[in-house]
Enzyme design. Structure first.
Site, PDB file in Angstrom:
ATOM      1  N   GLU A 183       1.591  17.282  -2.460  1.00 29.38           N
ATOM      2  CA  GLU A 183       2.408  16.312  -1.829  1.00 29.38           C
ATOM      3  C   GLU A 183       3.058  15.432  -2.364  1.00 29.38           C
ATOM      4  O   GLU A 183       4.110  14.990  -1.582  1.00 29.38           O
ATOM      5  CB  GLU A 183       0.929  15.015  -2.029  1.00 29.38           C
ATOM      6  CG  GLU A 183      -0.468  15.144  -1.310  1.00 29.38           C
ATOM      7  CD  GLU A 183      -1.408  14.297  -1.237  1.00 29.38           C
ATOM      8  OE1 GLU A 183      -1.597  13.284  -0.770  1.00 29.38           O
ATOM      9  OE2 GLU A 183      -2.055  13.926  -2.631  1.00 29.38           O
ATOM     10  N   ASN A 185       1.419  13.120   4.657  1.00 25.01           N
ATOM     11  CA  ASN A 185       1.535  11.845   4.477  1.00 25.01           C
ATOM     12  C   ASN A 185       2.124  12.011   3.566  1.00 25.01           C
ATOM     13  O   ASN A 185       3.381  10.919   3.354  1.00 25.01           O
ATOM     14  CB  ASN A 185       0.431  11.063   4.312  1.00 25.01           C
ATOM     15  CG  ASN A 185      -0.725  11.584   6.030  1.00 25.01           C
ATOM     16  OD1 ASN A 185      -0.118  12.478   7.071  1.00 25.01           O
ATOM     17  ND2 ASN A 185      -2.191  11.644   5.959  1.00 25.01           N
ATOM     18  N   ASP A 186       2.189  11.918   2.132  1.00 25.63           N
ATOM     19  CA  ASP A 186       2.596  11.597   0.835  1.00 25.63           C
ATOM     20  C   ASP A 186       3.810  12.781   0.289  1.00 25.63           C
ATOM     21  O   ASP A 186       5.016  12.400   0.724  1.00 25.63           O
ATOM     22  CB  ASP A 186       1.625  11.731  -0.274  1.00 25.63           C
ATOM     23  CG  ASP A 186       1.150  10.677  -0.157  1.00 25.63           C
ATOM     24  OD1 ASP A 186       1.868   9.250  -0.934  1.00 25.63           O
ATOM     25  OD2 ASP A 186      -0.483  10.213  -0.624  1.00 25.63           O
ATOM     26  N   HIS A 225      -2.942   0.368   9.320  1.00 32.97           N
ATOM     27  CA  HIS A 225      -4.229   0.248   9.578  1.00 32.97           C
ATOM     28  C   HIS A 225      -4.762   0.481  11.040  1.00 32.97           C
ATOM     29  O   HIS A 225      -5.413   1.749  11.459  1.00 32.97           O
ATOM     30  CB  HIS A 225      -4.796  -0.893   9.159  1.00 32.97           C
ATOM     31  CG  HIS A 225      -5.840  -0.847   8.892  1.00 32.97           C
ATOM     32  ND1 HIS A 225      -7.771  -0.328   7.649  1.00 32.97           N
ATOM     33  CD2 HIS A 225      -7.305  -1.448   9.949  1.00 32.97           C
ATOM     34  CE1 HIS A 225      -7.989  -1.192   8.314  1.00 32.97           C
ATOM     35  NE2 HIS A 225      -8.490  -1.080   9.253  1.00 32.97           N
ATOM     36  N   ARG A 267     -11.954  16.280  -2.217  1.00 34.77           N
ATOM     37  CA  ARG A 267     -10.816  15.413  -3.584  1.00 34.77           C
ATOM     38  C   ARG A 267     -11.508  14.821  -4.030  1.00 34.77           C
ATOM     39  O   ARG A 267     -11.852  13.945  -4.338  1.00 34.77           O
ATOM     40  CB  ARG A 267      -9.532  15.271  -2.589  1.00 34.77           C
ATOM     41  CG  ARG A 267      -8.472  13.999  -3.620  1.00 34.77           C
ATOM     42  CD  ARG A 267      -7.499  14.146  -2.389  1.00 34.77           C
ATOM     43  NE  ARG A 267      -7.688  12.908  -1.433  1.00 34.77           N
ATOM     44  CZ  ARG A 267      -6.877  12.261  -0.597  1.00 34.77           C
ATOM     45  NH1 ARG A 267      -5.782  12.751  -0.448  1.00 34.77           N
ATOM     46  NH2 ARG A 267      -7.101  11.303  -0.190  1.00 34.77           N
ATOM     47  N   CYS A 302      -3.469  19.187   5.501  1.00 36.53           N
ATOM     48  CA  CYS A 302      -5.114  17.960   5.831  1.00 36.53           C
ATOM     49  C   CYS A 302      -4.209  16.773   5.834  1.00 36.53           C
ATOM     50  O   CYS A 302      -4.965  15.839   6.366  1.00 36.53           O
ATOM     51  CB  CYS A 302      -5.854  18.096   4.545  1.00 36.53           C
ATOM     52  SG  CYS A 302      -5.355  17.287   3.498  1.00 36.53           S
ATOM     53  N   ARG A 343       4.817   5.235   3.494  1.00 43.53           N
ATOM     54  CA  ARG A 343       4.617   5.403   4.741  1.00 43.53           C
ATOM     55  C   ARG A 343       3.736   4.234   5.333  1.00 43.53           C
ATOM     56  O   ARG A 343       3.309   4.771   6.470  1.00 43.53           O
ATOM     57  CB  ARG A 343       3.706   7.039   4.362  1.00 43.53           C
ATOM     58  CG  ARG A 343       2.635   6.153   2.902  1.00 43.53           C
ATOM     59  CD  ARG A 343       1.868   7.189   2.369  1.00 43.53           C
ATOM     60  NE  ARG A 343       0.419   7.183   2.764  1.00 43.53           N
ATOM     61  CZ  ARG A 343      -0.440   7.942   2.930  1.00 43.53           C
ATOM     62  NH1 ARG A 343      -0.535   8.767   1.625  1.00 43.53           N
ATOM     63  NH2 ARG A 343      -1.169   7.940   3.807  1.00 43.53           N
ATOM     64  N   ARG A 345     -12.122  12.456   1.377  1.00 36.11           N
ATOM     65  CA  ARG A 345     -11.429  11.220   0.321  1.00 36.11           C
ATOM     66  C   ARG A 345     -12.168  10.954  -0.602  1.00 36.11           C
ATOM     67  O   ARG A 345     -13.153   9.523   0.273  1.00 36.11           O
ATOM     68  CB  ARG A 345     -10.224  10.585   1.638  1.00 36.11           C
ATOM     69  CG  ARG A 345      -9.192  11.297   2.640  1.00 36.11           C
ATOM     70  CD  ARG A 345      -8.560  10.120   3.368  1.00 36.11           C
ATOM     71  NE  ARG A 345      -7.251  10.359   3.250  1.00 36.11           N
ATOM     72  CZ  ARG A 345      -7.311  10.476   4.174  1.00 36.11           C
ATOM     73  NH1 ARG A 345      -7.723  10.878   6.090  1.00 36.11           N
ATOM     74  NH2 ARG A 345      -5.653  11.019   5.203  1.00 36.11           N
TER      75      ARG A 345
HETATM   76  C1  PEP Z   1      -1.861  12.915   2.205  1.00 38.71           C
HETATM   77  O1  PEP Z   1      -1.047  12.382   1.803  1.00 38.71           O
HETATM   78  O2  PEP Z   1      -1.008  13.932   3.573  1.00 38.71           O
HETATM   79  C2  PEP Z   1      -3.312  13.410   2.874  1.00 38.71           C
HETATM   80  C3  PEP Z   1      -3.878  14.382   3.054  1.00 38.71           C
HETATM   81  O3  PEP Z   1      -4.011  12.132   1.668  1.00 38.71           O
HETATM   82  P1  PEP Z   1      -3.523  10.764   2.525  1.00 38.71           P
HETATM   83  O4  PEP Z   1      -3.295  10.410   3.392  1.00 38.71           O
HETATM   84  O5  PEP Z   1      -5.215  10.107   1.390  1.00 38.71           O
HETATM   85  O6  PEP Z   1      -2.866  10.173   1.104  1.00 38.71           O
HETATM   86 MG    MG Z   2      -1.707  11.306   0.360  1.00 38.70          MG
END
Ligand code: PEP
Ligand code: MG
Length: 548
Positions: free
Chosen positions: A410, A433-434, A184, A321, A481, A444, A285
């Site tokens: 992802e 990120n994922d 956060h 998304r 993204c 993560r 999102r």
């Molecule tokens: C990601 O996973 O990189 C992504 C952009 O989606 P989120 O961060 O919302 O899971």
């Molecule tokens: Mg993601």
């Protein structure tokens, strides 16, 4: 000059004196008071008045919605019913501290029982009680310190309530001992452009100690030398120049266009993103709109949010998304709360396929909003792992009237299968990120494995290249993204790997724009090649810097 290492958020550097977040207070003793009830009541009255005045003053300084929250807290502190209960306890022999502690706790329980909006105010009441007790003890109130001058905030991690009230004129930088790059604190720091280093582990820093917080290098330097301070000041000045540079469409030095798009969670962020030069939205999102909803949102209510976003970006691309529910973003109406391992459970497209009516409603709302507005709407499915899921989603979205339908990559399987997936999908957007979380098997949100969560890892870079190649083989666009796109040099690497657009927190746009303008496509390919041929994230970064 001890150095503390962590994960840097953004590219900034700042310097200043430390102010540590005060720890929670020990509960008051139950021993009876040794003072008279009148003395106890007078102390409580004085503490309550001081806390209410302090909250009102902070509200005045913060303005906006923070002021409403703080003024409401000040009113709670002075609530006459609470005062009566506190007095009754004091008359029975309790100390002022204990009377405040128990009376506020009882009132909070009643609010929780009422549920809804009032239930959510229980945490605010607990905060007020802590402040009053701290005042009675003559110690600092828990929470964000207020030393009366700009400071570097050092904390274990920041709660959402703390972050909402951070005074950005006072907080020069944030250092947290816990939390990873997507915690956060990290998200807030990125959003607000706060210099931050998170997940440092034990950080031996004292109030007032001078530090440099170097987010670009994931470093905190305690008691810096004059030379280090001068270097940090020069770098901060360079960044200020970048932030003030003219806003132009994203492009490399040779003119190759690289559209720079915004990641947004609600239409409220649209105006600021446009002001910062976002050429469209690369990731809306939508699940962020419904995180506190118990029920699936109606077509009408969704449509109005989508319309707002599409109107704000009329004439530009908006990639929406479909609801990405599960794991760190549970939606009660979509996800199963009893899964033992929700990150590997029925989440993303799996949850949507399981509750197809929710997906149909969302796609219908999007198609209707699209028909009434002039943006270029693209829609994509989250967490796609298979070709079957791609076929399912694209067929349904097109049946419901959507024109450009793609997938997020992802999950490593969809990167490996990108060429097949992109035969069906109109585009792919890589969520690094994922993708990194699943490639490295590293949560993560977990600070203890943050060292494995780098999108610089060549394992992730090679998967990204597979997706870009899959796009090229089918003549379909591939963007990124995830937060990787917000790291300027990594953004160059991504373009060198074949990625065509980059979407990020709007606060990162200026840095990425400036960096892209210094490289040609040939440079980007050479830098990417150097990073790809390494064995770990640090080596990839070093190789990219060497080739740059
Ligand atoms: C990601 O996973 O990189 C992504 C952009 O989606 P989120 O961060 O919302 O899971
Ligand atoms: Mg993601």
């Amino acid at each position: 000059m001890p150095e503390i290492h962590g994960t840097g958020i953004g590219q900034g550097v700042a310097q200043g004196p430390v102010a540590r977040m005060a720890a929670g207070l020990a509960p008051p003793s139950e021993a009876p008071s040794t003072r008279t009830p009148d003395e106890e009541k007078a102390s409580v009255a004085e503490a309550v008045a001081a806390v209410a005045a302090e909250l009102n003053a902070r509200g005045e300084r913060a303005g906006g919605s923070a002021r409403d929250v703080l003024e409401a807290q000040a009113m709670m502190a002075e609530d006459p019913t609470l005062e009566e209960t506190v007095h009754a306890r004091i008359d029975q022999g309790a100390t002022g501290e204990h009377a405040v502690h128990t009376a506020f706790a009882e009132f909070a329980e009643q609010l929780v029982a009422l549920g809804g909006y009032l239930g959510e105010r229980a945490a605010d009441l607990a905060d007020v009680a802590q402040r009053v007790i701290a005042h009675l003890r003559g110690v600092a109130a828990p929470g964000v310190p207020e030393p009366g001058h700009p400071f570097v905030l050092v904390a274990t991690d920041l709660a959402p309530a703390d972050t909402a009230l951070l005074d950005l004129d006072q907080v020069l930088a944030v250092v947290t001992t816990e939390g990873g790059p997507t915690s956060h604190t990290a998200i807030l720091a990125r959003e607000k452009g706060i210099v931050a280093v998170v997940g440092t582990g034990q950080a031996d820093l004292a109030d007032g100690q001078a530090v440099i917080v170097d987010a670009e290098n994931g470093l905190v330097i305690a008691d810096p030398t004059d030379a280090q301070l001068a270097d940090a000041a020069a770098r901060a000045a360079d960044r200020a120049a970048v932030a003030n540079a003219p806003i132009t469409p994203g492009a490399l030095a040779d003119g190759t266009a690289v559209p720079l798009l915004a990641n947004l969670g609600s239409p409220e962020g649209a105006a600021e993103a446009i002001a910062l030069g976002a050429e469209g939205v690369g990731l809306f999102r939508t699940e962020f709109l419904f995180l506190s909803s118990e029920e699936a949102p109606s077509v009408e209510s969704q449509k109005s949010s989508y319309r707002q976003m599409l109107e704000a970006f009329a004439g530009r691309k908006v990639v929406v998304r479909a609801l990405d529910a599960g794991a760190d973003k549970p939606l009660p109406f979509l996800t199963d709360a009893d899964e033992e391992n929700p990150a590997l459970g029925r989440r993303g497209i799996r949850a949507l396929q399981h509750r197809e009516n929710v997906l149909r409603d969302q796609l219908t709302a999007l198609a209707q909003a699209d028909a009434e507005t002039d943006a270029d709407l693209w829609v994509m499915a989250p967490m796609v792992a298979t070709v079957d899921e791609t076929e399912y989603f694209t067929a349904l979205a097109k049946e419901l009237g959507l024109k450009t339908v793609g997938v997020m990559v992802e999950v490593p399987s969809s990167a490996v299968l990108a060429e097949e997936i992109l035969r069906t999908a109109d585009f792919a957007s890589i969520g690094t990120n994922d993708l990194v979380q699943y490639t490295m098997a590293a949560d993560r949100l977990l600070g203890s494995v943050a060292h494995l969560q780098s999108p610089w890892h060549p394992a992730a870079l090679r998967l990204i290249k597979m997706v870009a190649d899959g796009g090229a083989a089918n003549g379909k666009p591939v963007g990124v993204c995830g937060e990787a796109a917000a790291d300027p040099l990594l953004a160059v690497v991504l373009v060198g790997l074949g990625v065509q657009s980059l979407s990020m927190s709007p606060s990162a746009l200026a840095d990425v724009r400036a960096e892209l303008l210094t490289r040609t496509l040939d440079d980007a390919k050479r830098i990417a090649e150097a990073a790809l041929r390494t064995a770990n994230a640090d080596a990839a970064k070093t190789a990219a810097r060497g080739a740059a």
